[in-house]
Structures are given as structure tokens and as C-alpha cells.
Design an enzyme around this catalytic site. Structure first.
Site, PDB file in Angstrom:
ATOM      1  N   SER A 139       1.058  -1.205  -0.122  1.00 50.09           N
ATOM      2  CA  SER A 139      -0.280   0.278   0.147  1.00 50.09           C
ATOM      3  C   SER A 139       1.176   1.206  -0.116  1.00 50.09           C
ATOM      4  CB  SER A 139      -0.518  -0.107   1.472  1.00 50.09           C
ATOM      5  OG  SER A 139      -1.386   1.131   1.893  1.00 50.09           O
ATOM      6  N   TYR A 152      -1.726  -0.214  10.881  1.00 54.33           N
ATOM      7  CA  TYR A 152      -1.651  -0.900   9.789  1.00 54.33           C
ATOM      8  C   TYR A 152      -0.958  -0.550   8.771  1.00 54.33           C
ATOM      9  CZ  TYR A 152      -4.122  -0.681   4.742  1.00 54.33           C
ATOM     10  OH  TYR A 152      -4.043  -1.639   3.358  1.00 54.33           O
TER      11      TYR A 152
HETATM   12  N1  LIG Z   1      -8.497  -0.818  -0.944  1.00 54.38           N
HETATM   13  C1  LIG Z   1      -7.504   0.310  -0.924  1.00 54.38           C
HETATM   14  O1  LIG Z   1      -7.613   1.478  -1.065  1.00 54.38           O
HETATM   15  C2  LIG Z   1      -6.555  -0.626  -0.515  1.00 54.38           C
HETATM   16  C3  LIG Z   1      -4.889   0.642  -0.790  1.00 54.38           C
HETATM   17  C4  LIG Z   1      -3.723  -0.439  -0.646  1.00 54.38           C
HETATM   18  C5  LIG Z   1      -3.637  -2.206   0.040  1.00 54.38           C
HETATM   19  N2  LIG Z   1      -4.479  -2.412   0.149  1.00 54.38           N
HETATM   20  C6  LIG Z   1      -4.529  -3.807   0.049  1.00 54.38           C
HETATM   21  O2  LIG Z   1      -5.624  -4.686  -0.355  1.00 54.38           O
HETATM   22  C7  LIG Z   1      -5.717  -5.750   0.252  1.00 54.38           C
HETATM   23  C8  LIG Z   1      -7.259  -6.297  -0.288  1.00 54.38           C
HETATM   24  O3  LIG Z   1      -7.637  -5.318   0.509  1.00 54.38           O
HETATM   25  P1  LIG Z   1      -9.102  -4.495   0.169  1.00 54.38           P
HETATM   26  O4  LIG Z   1      -9.170  -3.013  -0.473  1.00 54.38           O
HETATM   27  O5  LIG Z   1     -10.063  -5.577  -1.685  1.00 54.38           O
HETATM   28  O6  LIG Z   1     -10.074  -4.693   1.160  1.00 54.38           O
HETATM   29  P2  LIG Z   1     -11.768  -6.214   1.198  1.00 54.38           P
HETATM   30  O7  LIG Z   1     -12.118  -5.433   0.126  1.00 54.38           O
HETATM   31  O8  LIG Z   1     -11.575  -6.041   2.484  1.00 54.38           O
HETATM   32  O9  LIG Z   1     -11.101  -6.934   0.776  1.00 54.38           O
HETATM   33  C9  LIG Z   1     -10.300  -7.842   1.664  1.00 54.38           C
HETATM   34  C10 LIG Z   1     -10.168  -9.342   1.785  1.00 54.38           C
HETATM   35  O10 LIG Z   1      -9.621  -9.850   2.384  1.00 54.38           O
HETATM   36  C11 LIG Z   1      -9.650 -11.568   3.327  1.00 54.38           C
HETATM   37  N3  LIG Z   1      -8.973 -11.483   4.651  1.00 54.38           N
HETATM   38  C12 LIG Z   1      -9.146 -10.133   5.247  1.00 54.38           C
HETATM   39  N4  LIG Z   1      -8.247 -11.389   6.645  1.00 54.38           N
HETATM   40  C13 LIG Z   1      -8.205 -12.504   6.264  1.00 54.38           C
HETATM   41  C14 LIG Z   1      -7.889 -13.028   7.107  1.00 54.38           C
HETATM   42  N5  LIG Z   1      -7.398 -13.148   7.992  1.00 54.38           N
HETATM   43  N6  LIG Z   1      -7.614 -14.421   5.747  1.00 54.38           N
HETATM   44  C15 LIG Z   1      -7.733 -14.438   4.724  1.00 54.38           C
HETATM   45  N7  LIG Z   1      -8.345 -13.566   3.897  1.00 54.38           N
HETATM   46  C16 LIG Z   1      -8.668 -12.661   4.835  1.00 54.38           C
HETATM   47  C17 LIG Z   1     -11.987 -10.259   3.476  1.00 54.38           C
HETATM   48  O11 LIG Z   1     -12.245 -11.398   3.413  1.00 54.38           O
HETATM   49  P3  LIG Z   1     -13.237 -12.046   4.508  1.00 54.38           P
HETATM   50  O12 LIG Z   1     -14.452 -11.878   2.933  1.00 54.38           O
HETATM   51  O13 LIG Z   1     -13.389 -13.047   5.420  1.00 54.38           O
HETATM   52  O14 LIG Z   1     -13.688 -10.807   4.818  1.00 54.38           O
HETATM   53  C18 LIG Z   1     -11.461  -9.850   1.698  1.00 54.38           C
HETATM   54  O15 LIG Z   1     -11.445 -11.168   1.031  1.00 54.38           O
HETATM   55  C19 LIG Z   1      -5.066  -5.511   1.688  1.00 54.38           C
HETATM   56  O16 LIG Z   1      -3.907  -6.146   1.711  1.00 54.38           O
HETATM   57  C20 LIG Z   1      -5.362  -3.966   1.418  1.00 54.38           C
HETATM   58  O17 LIG Z   1      -4.147  -4.344   2.453  1.00 54.38           O
HETATM   59  C21 LIG Z   1      -5.863  -1.919  -0.368  1.00 54.38           C
END
Ligand SMILES: NC(=O)c1ccc[n+]([C@@H]2O[C@H](COP(=O)([O-])OP(=O)(O)OC[C@H]3O[C@@H](n4cnc5c(N)ncnc54)[C@H](OP(=O)(O)O)[C@@H]3O)[C@@H](O)[C@H]2O)c1
Length: 282
Positions: A139, A152
Site C-alpha cells: 500500500s 496498518y
Molecule cells: N482498497 C484500498 O484502497 C487499498 C489500498 C492499498 C492496499 N490495499 C490492500 O489490498 C488488499 C485487499 O484489500 P481490499 O481493499 O480489497 O479490502 P476488502 O474489500 O476488505 O477485501 C479484503 C479481503 O481480504 C480477506 N481477508 C481479510 N483477513 C483475512 C484473513 N485473515 N485470512 C484470509 N482472508 C482475509 C477478506 O475476506 P472476508 O471477506 O472473509 O473478510 C477479503 O476477501 C489488502 O492487503 C489491503 O491492505 C487496499
């Protein structure tokens, strides 16, 4: 040509779901990992019969040792793993003074140790294959610190260091390690994907004003957040690259400019800008 195999952790929503669709569309065999079986149907929605056939599911909670060990046995049975995308993650928010060690551990178990656990089960296979690509979803928070997000930010900074070391260790075995560093995108991380510390938001907290400013900023900026498809296209490009990909790929509105400003400006100027953006509530 045989389909390449990609493992995507946290495929049930957000980036993971978008990555799954993008890689299926490209003809990959996708191992989509989810931690709740009920979410299978969400992932299957809108797929063609061929795409559904090219996808397999595996149950995986990256924070749970036993779940990862079971997943490891599943990985052993795969013929080949070309790409691993360590995507599963969430955010713990709150102010350092008001956070417990349990809350920090809770964050690191998934965003850092979870990546290490899963990687250690996939790595021996890739090393023996003499090829493979590990893409860690970091990120902008792995490069820039923000108030109210120290768990985070710590998890993503640590992921950056881990990935740099791993990249150097695996170079001679033909396994590439890559960091993708998105800015802000429209996924569930801003709602169900954030665990807010119990003390954050209390009007008795000395950080209440900062908290209110941050919240207002978040609400104001939210609709400008990017489309996850942009990140999925980049991740696919990195996975498909014929040449060795570089270590870091940033993506998202304003990310490059922020990084440049942080690098070039004196720290005193930089922190004024960051804090004024939060405190400016208009
Ligand atoms: N969105 C942004 O702006 C952004 C920016 C930078 C980086 N990121 C990174 O992108 C990645 C994905 O996040 P997202 O934005 O797509 O968020 P999201 O929509 O909340 O999706 C997160 C995913 O991770 C899964 N997850 C969480 N904890 C877990 C665990 N202990 N074991 C297995 N699966 C788990 C969730 O599963 P459940 O459905 O079961 O909860 C969901 O499928 C993360 O690493 C986040 O830090 C996001």
C-alpha cells in the site's frame, strides 16, 4: 499451451475478487482462497461456464496456523504454481496511545505473518520449479505514515522490508518477488475491512479533534477513490511480464506525486502538509 496457475488470497471481495475475474478472463487457472465457504457464490456470479471451470476454491484464513497448514497440503497437490498474490488484508485504525498490543498483534497476524505463512508453503514448490512470481499487495501506507493508522502502516512497512529481503534470497532460483503499492481504491476496506479501536471516536479522547478531521476527510475523498480494475490490470501485467519485473509498482491517483513530495521536501514541510489536509475540514 497449458493454463498458468495463480493463487489469490482474500478473493471473496474487493481487489481479490477483481483479480480473480481479471486472471480468469486472461485464461489463468485461478485458485481463489476464501475463509467463508458461503462467499463462493459471490465469486461465481457473472462467470462464464469456462471461467467457472478454470477456478478452484480453497478455504484459507491466513491468520490461522492450522488453516494455512491445511492449505499447504492442498498446494502440494497442485502441479505447478506460477503466481502467488498475497492480497488478504484489513486495517486496524486508532491512535497509538489508545491501542492495545492485542490490536497490533491482530493486525500483524493477517497483514504480515499471514503473508509469511502462506509464502512459506508455496515457496518450496516455486523454488523446485525454478520459476514463480510472488506479488505482495502492499500500500502507499507501506511508504508513507498516516496518523490514526499506525497498526496498518506498521504492517505494510514490515511487508515492504520482508519482500525486499525475500526478493534477494530468491533471485538465483528464478522466483521474482514484487510489491504492488496502491493508493485509495473503492473496496470494502473502508467499511467492513476496518477494525476501529474501541477508544477511537470517543469525545473524551485527546485525539477526538484529529479523529473528526480524519473522518471528514475520508468522507469527502471517498468518492474519488479509484476503480479496483486499474490495480487488477497492473497486477496481471506484472504476472504476465516476460522480463523480470522490478520490485515496486505504485498505482492510484496522486500516489507518485505524494511519494515525490515526501522524498524531496524537508520533513518539517511534509508533515505540515499532511496535518493541514486532515485539519482542513471544509
Ligand atoms: N482498497 C484500498 O484502497 C487499498 C489500498 C492499498 C492496499 N490495499 C490492500 O489490498 C488488499 C485487499 O484489500 P481490499 O481493499 O480489497 O479490502 P476488502 O474489500 O476488505 O477485501 C479484503 C479481503 O481480504 C480477506 N481477508 C481479510 N483477513 C483475512 C484473513 N485473515 N485470512 C484470509 N482472508 C482475509 C477478506 O475476506 P472476508 O471477506 O472473509 O473478510 C477479503 O476477501 C489488502 O492487503 C489491503 O491492505 C487496499
Amino acid at each position: 499451451m497449458k493454463n498458468k496457475t495463480v493463487i489469490i488470497t482474500g478473493a471473496s471481495g474487493g481487489f481479490g475478487r477483481t483479480f480473480t475475474k481479471t486472471f480468469l478472463n486472461r485464461g489463468y487457472h485461478v485458485v481463489a482462497t476464501i475463509r467463508d465457504e458461503a462467499k463462493k457464490s459471490v465469486l461465481l456470479e457473472g462467470l462464464t461456464p469456462k471461467e467457472a471451470e478454470d477456478m478452484s476454491f480453497a478455504l484459507l484464513d491466513v491468520a490461522d496456523e492450522e488453516s494455512v497448514n491445511n492449505f499447504g497440503r492442498f498446494v502440494q497437490g497442485l502441479e505447478c504454481v506460477d503466481v502467488l498474490i498475497n492480497n488478504a488484508g484489513f486495517a486496524v485504525a486508532g491512535f497509538a496511545e489508545e491501542l492495545s498490543m492485542k490490536e497490533y498483534q491482530f493486525q500483524l497476524e493477517t497483514n504480515l505473518l499471514g503473508v509469511m505463512r502462506v509464502t512459506n508453503h508455496v515457496l518450496p514448490k516455486m523454488r523446485k520449479q525454478g520459476k514463480g512470481r510472488i506479488i505482495n499487495i502492499s500500500s502507499i501506507s507501506g511508504l508513507i505514515g498516516f496518523p490514526g493508522l499506525s497498526p496498518y502502516v506498521s504492517s505494510k512497512y514490515a511487508l515492504e522490508g520482508y519482500s525486499e529481503s525475500l526478493r534477494l534470497e530468491l533471485k538465483e532460483f528464478g522466483v521474482d518477488v514484487v510489491l504492488v503499492e496502491p493508493g485509495s481504491f473503492q473496496t470494502n476496506i473502508w467499511s467492513s475491512g476496518t477494525h476501529m479501536s474501541s477508544k477511537a471516536g470517543s469525545s473524551h479522547s485527546p485525539y477526538f479533534e484529529l479523529f473528526t478531521g480524519m473522518n471528514k476527510r475520508l468522507q469527502k475523498d471517498r468518492e474519488t477513490y479509484g476503480d479496483p480494475v486499474e490495480v487488477a490490470k497492473l497486477v496481471l501485467k506484472v504476472a504476465d511480464k516476460k522480463k523480470t519485473p522490478t520490485l515496486r509498482y505504485t498505482v492510484g491517483k496522486g500516489v507518485r506525486l505524494s511519494l515525490l513530495a515526501k522524498r524531496l521536501l524537508p520533513w518539517r514541510v511534509w508533515e505540515k502538509i499532511v496535518l493541514s489536509q486532515i485539519r482542513n475540514k471544509d
